[in-house]
Design a protein around this motif. Structure first.
Motif, PDB file in Angstrom:
ATOM      1  N   PRO A   1       3.547   8.742   3.656  1.00 51.99           N
ATOM      2  CA  PRO A   1       2.190   8.288   2.814  1.00 51.99           C
ATOM      3  C   PRO A   1       1.219   7.606   4.235  1.00 51.99           C
ATOM      4  N   ALA A   2       1.890   7.321   5.150  1.00 52.38           N
ATOM      5  CA  ALA A   2       1.017   6.903   6.384  1.00 52.38           C
ATOM      6  C   ALA A   2      -0.050   7.919   6.810  1.00 52.38           C
ATOM      7  N   MET A   3      -0.887   7.676   7.612  1.00 54.50           N
ATOM      8  CA  MET A   3      -1.912   8.413   8.182  1.00 54.50           C
ATOM      9  C   MET A   3      -1.131   8.733   9.362  1.00 54.50           C
ATOM     10  N   PHE A   4      -0.944  10.136   9.899  1.00 55.20           N
ATOM     11  CA  PHE A   4      -0.549  10.659  11.112  1.00 55.20           C
ATOM     12  C   PHE A   4      -1.495  11.040  11.979  1.00 55.20           C
ATOM     13  N   ILE A   5      -1.101  10.726  13.202  1.00 55.38           N
ATOM     14  CA  ILE A   5      -2.184  11.411  14.116  1.00 55.38           C
ATOM     15  C   ILE A   5      -1.465  12.240  14.971  1.00 55.38           C
ATOM     16  N   LEU A   6      -1.872  13.664  14.735  1.00 56.95           N
ATOM     17  CA  LEU A   6      -1.085  14.786  15.155  1.00 56.95           C
ATOM     18  C   LEU A   6      -1.807  15.730  16.011  1.00 56.95           C
TER      19      LEU A   6
ATOM     20  N   SER B   1       0.782  -1.248  -0.217  1.00 54.40           N
ATOM     21  CA  SER B   1       0.042   0.052  -0.025  1.00 54.40           C
ATOM     22  C   SER B   1       0.781   1.055  -0.005  1.00 54.40           C
ATOM     23  N   THR B   2       2.003   0.991   0.029  1.00 56.60           N
ATOM     24  CA  THR B   2       3.051   2.049   0.103  1.00 56.60           C
ATOM     25  C   THR B   2       2.919   3.063   1.339  1.00 56.60           C
ATOM     26  N   GLY B   3       2.381   2.039   2.421  1.00 56.58           N
ATOM     27  CA  GLY B   3       2.045   3.074   3.607  1.00 56.58           C
ATOM     28  C   GLY B   3       0.871   3.524   3.953  1.00 56.58           C
ATOM     29  N   LYS B   4       0.010   3.612   3.012  1.00 59.07           N
ATOM     30  CA  LYS B   4      -1.262   4.509   3.111  1.00 59.07           C
ATOM     31  C   LYS B   4      -2.137   4.110   3.963  1.00 59.07           C
ATOM     32  N   ASP B   5      -2.192   2.946   4.489  1.00 60.95           N
ATOM     33  CA  ASP B   5      -3.171   2.043   5.521  1.00 60.95           C
ATOM     34  C   ASP B   5      -2.495   2.150   6.938  1.00 60.95           C
ATOM     35  N   HIS B   6      -1.343   2.808   6.895  1.00 65.41           N
ATOM     36  CA  HIS B   6      -0.562   2.743   8.218  1.00 65.41           C
ATOM     37  C   HIS B   6      -1.055   3.881   9.101  1.00 65.41           C
ATOM     38  N   ILE B   7      -0.912   3.693  10.209  1.00 61.43           N
ATOM     39  CA  ILE B   7      -1.149   4.982  11.204  1.00 61.43           C
ATOM     40  C   ILE B   7      -0.082   4.980  12.218  1.00 61.43           C
ATOM     41  N   ILE B   8       0.580   6.151  12.379  1.00 59.73           N
ATOM     42  CA  ILE B   8       1.572   6.601  13.159  1.00 59.73           C
ATOM     43  C   ILE B   8       1.245   7.702  13.766  1.00 59.73           C
ATOM     44  N   VAL B   9       1.591   7.558  15.321  1.00 54.66           N
ATOM     45  CA  VAL B   9       1.259   8.684  15.894  1.00 54.66           C
ATOM     46  C   VAL B   9       2.612   9.640  16.218  1.00 54.66           C
ATOM     47  N   ALA B  10       2.319  10.880  16.290  1.00 50.44           N
ATOM     48  CA  ALA B  10       3.238  11.980  16.243  1.00 50.44           C
ATOM     49  C   ALA B  10       2.676  13.210  16.919  1.00 50.44           C
TER      50      ALA B  10
END
Length: 481
Positions: free
Chosen positions: A240-245, A216-225
């Protein structure tokens, strides 16, 4: 004469007959074309049952469309929240089993042996206190996923952990990036690079090597920052990931934006106002602010407002920190105030907004670039006052605005604050529609768009493979043509 009258009458009848037949043939022509178009047109109905992970996107048979968790925000947010049941769609989350150095070891937990995760059924490792807590979002989300594996009661739960990544709607990366920055960004004796930098480098290498990331090139990944300075080295590679900011203040719009990412609330640090029986008249302070006054960038407005408001008798505007019982003093001040200022600092957002919500002190937001949690389903104008920076700096504008808000209007907003305050509460175990569940629901609302992007990216995958390998000659059948 009689003959002329008769001929004119016959002409009139002929005209009427022709007009009637013209109307009839026109009507039949239009109806026939309508039926042809209808028979050849595509159906607009969707069978949710044939979609992958259809439980996330589907609507239970006994559920009203207006109350669907992924339609119109999922519930009636204005008054009464729908009670969750076993039919409520649940987000399926695959969580990587990252080594503990990426998460609980950063809190001082020592698992020993090959244990990756703490046994939270016996003891939950504590997160460092003070201002560290305001950015502890990844800690609470991780605990919630771990808890979902042994919790028998799914009531109120918006996400569960799944072990097979192909069954997941999203993939969660349990890197405690905020505490990594707060506690591990300084060089230790003998280090050339900080632990925070080393962990980010390891994380990038690990993720980009995974098949789940590649497909998915990271599009369906969630990373919290959530801390504005967290993941500062890796963000440009993992974008490309979804960030939680907390906001987008220190991100270029190509790296983080409201379309692909989720804004999460800070964890408030002041004491919640339990059993609040106060009213307009029992809160003597009109407008309250306590915090850092001298800031850079967009936060310079704090200094200008300080000099404008410091001599007003019903305004409390002072410098303050968490030291010397600062949190207790801020709690007392906010609980005694009608309105609480939330002014842009070094970044558009601050924890002060969520402290105000917990205090039932109507927030006055002066931050033109602020993004707010859950704003796609929650109308902040029902319990906040928004003031443009340019207006706030006009002489007497702010105070005139606040003083002209009636007692009834303030009471309405105060009641609304009490209705929505639990949306911003972080706790373990998580409870229905608290901050943890609201964040998962915000992620779930992004899933259809993520799926669409992934599917669109696969349109020409076969063409690309063929181009790379070269076109393979195919023999033509002898009897062809």
């Amino acid at each position: 004469m009689f003959c002329g009258f008769r001929m004119s009458k016959m002409g009139l009848l002929t005209y009427k007959s022709l007009f009637f037949w013209f109307l009839m043939t026109s009507a039949l022509f239009i109806i026939s074309w309508f039926l042809v178009l209808r028979s050849t047109g595509r159906s607009h109905s969707v069978d949710f049952g044939i979609l992958p992970n259809s439980k996330l996107l589907g609507i239970p048979e006994d559920e009203n469309l207006d109350e669907s968790p992924l339609i119109n925000g999922g519930v009636n947010w204005n008054k009464n929240l729908r009670k969750c049941d076993t039919n409520k769609p649940v987000l399926k989350v695959f969580m990587y089993d990252l080594p503990s150095e990426f998460h609980f070891d950063l809190l001082g937990w020592k698992g020993g042996g090959k244990n990756i995760w703490p046994d939270i059924q016996s003891k939950v490792p504590e997160y460092p206190g003070g201002l560290n807590l305001q950015h502890s979002i990844e800690y609470w989300l991780t605990l919630d996923l771990l808890n979902s594996e042994f919790s028998e009661n799914l009531r109120g739960r918006s996400a569960i952990r799944v072990r097979n990544s192909s069954e997941a709607d999203v993939l969660f990366v349990p890197f405690f990036s905020s505490i990594s920055y707060n506690r591990w960004s300084k060089l230790k004796p003998g280090q050339n690079r900080s632990t925070n930098v080393i962990l980010q480098e390891k994380l990038v290498n690990f993720l980009t090597a995974q098949e789940e990331w590649k497909r998915s090139t990271g599009k369906d990944h969630i990373i919290v920052a959530h801390h504005p300075n967290s993941l500062i080295d890796a963000r440009m590679k993992l974008w490309p990931a979804m960030f939680i900011l907390s906001d987008f203040g220190r991100y270029p719009p190509t790296i983080a934006n409201v379309k692909k990412d989720v804004i999460a609330p800070y964890m408030h640090v002041i004491k919640s106002y339990v059993d609040d029986s106060s009213d307009f008249d029992s809160r003597p302070i009109l407008l309250y602010f306590r915090g850092s006054i001298y800031r850079k960038d967009g936060g310079k407005i704090r200094q200008e407002l300080y000099y404008m408001l410091k001599n007003e008798t019903d305004v409390h505007f002072s410098f303050g920190t968490v030291q010397n019982d600062g949190i207790k003093q801020a709690s007392k001040g906010m609980h005694s105030s009608k309105f609480c200022l939330n002014i842009a600092g070094d970044t558009p957002s601050s924890n002060r907004l969520f402290d105000a919500i917990a205090s039932h002190c109507v927030p006055v937001i002066i931050s033109d670039e602020i993004e707010l949690p859950y704003e796609d389903i929650l109308d902040y104008s029902e319990f906040c006052i928004f003031v443009r920076t340019s207006d706030a700096l006009k002489e007497t504008f702010l105070l005139n605005l606040i003083r002209n808000i009636s007692k009834d209007e303030w009471t309405r907003m105060w009641k609304r604050l009490k209705e929505i305050e639990h949306f911003y509460e972080f706790q373990y175990p998580s409870q229905e529609n608290d901050a943890v569940q609201m964040i998962w629901q915000a992620v779930a609302r992004k899933v259809p768009a993520i799926k669409r992007e992934i599917h669109r990216s696969r349109r020409f995958s076969l063409t690309s493979i063929t181009r790379e390998r070269g076109l393979r000659a195919v023999s033509v059948p002898r009897n062809f043509g």
